[in-house]
Design an enzyme around this catalytic site. Structure first.
Site, short mmCIF file in Angstrom:
data_model
loop_
_atom_site.label_atom_id
_atom_site.label_comp_id
_atom_site.label_asym_id
_atom_site.label_seq_id
_atom_site.Cartn_x
_atom_site.Cartn_y
_atom_site.Cartn_z
N CYS A 101 31.53 46.07 33.50
CA CYS A 101 32.47 46.60 32.52
C CYS A 101 32.84 45.44 31.61
CB CYS A 101 33.69 47.27 33.17
SG CYS A 101 34.88 46.19 33.99
N HIS A 152 27.51 35.14 53.25
CA HIS A 152 28.64 35.02 54.16
C HIS A 152 29.42 36.31 54.36
CE1 HIS A 152 29.11 30.38 53.53
NE2 HIS A 152 27.84 30.74 53.67
#
EC number: 5.3.1.6
Length: 162
Positions: A65, A98
């Site tokens: 966006c 992670h």
């Protein structure tokens, strides 16, 4: 890799460039809109990407966006979505490695095409480091929070990583 991509009107031009880049790299891309620069609502596209991932239509998603903030907030309201806005390549791969991030969010008014391509490559080339017990433990805690606060999440995916 099979991917879903979407953007609101402000992100449309960058989405088109990123979609073309992904296709040139050989990825299968499902484009969920917007299809032009007519004013639109970012939340609709974030929801569409979340639903596509929940349905197993793709492995990962990309949302764009104007700033990245709107679609990022909205996407994370969807069960099973782990979206993060990344405007640097370290975050784009580390979020996957992670945290098992599955949606890359970018702000079209913040970054240019070259950086977007770099971020997408970092995101797509990264793999969750499930051999690292600390990452699995942390992800399972995040999934437990989601399960407690978003009961429909249990229908989307398993809440433990092995």
């Amino acid at each position: 890799m099979k991917l879903v991509i979407a953007a609101d009107h402000a992100g449309f031009p960058l989405k088109e460039e990123v979609r073309g880049y992904l296709e040139r790299l050989g990825h299968e891309v499902i484009d969920l809109g917007a299809y032009n620069t007519e004013p639109s609502d970012y939340a609709d596209f974030a929801e569409a990407v979340g639903k596509a991932l929940a349905a197993g239509r793709a492995e990962r998603g990309i949302l764009i966006c104007g700033s990245g903030v709107g679609v990022n907030v909205a996407a994370n309201k969807m069960p099973g979505v782990r979206a993060s806005m990344c405007h640097d390549s370290y975050s784009a791969h580390q979020g996957v490695e992670h945290d098992d991030m599955n949606v890359l969010v970018m702000g079209a008014r913040i970054i240019g095409t070259a950086l977007a391509f770099e971020l997408v490559s970092s995101f797509l080339n990264a793999r969750f480091q499930k051999q690292e017990e600390r990452f699995v433990r942390r992800l399972n805690k995040v999934k437990a929070i989601e399960a407690r606060n978003m009961p429909e999440a249990a229908k989307v995916e398993s809440h433990t990583v092995k």
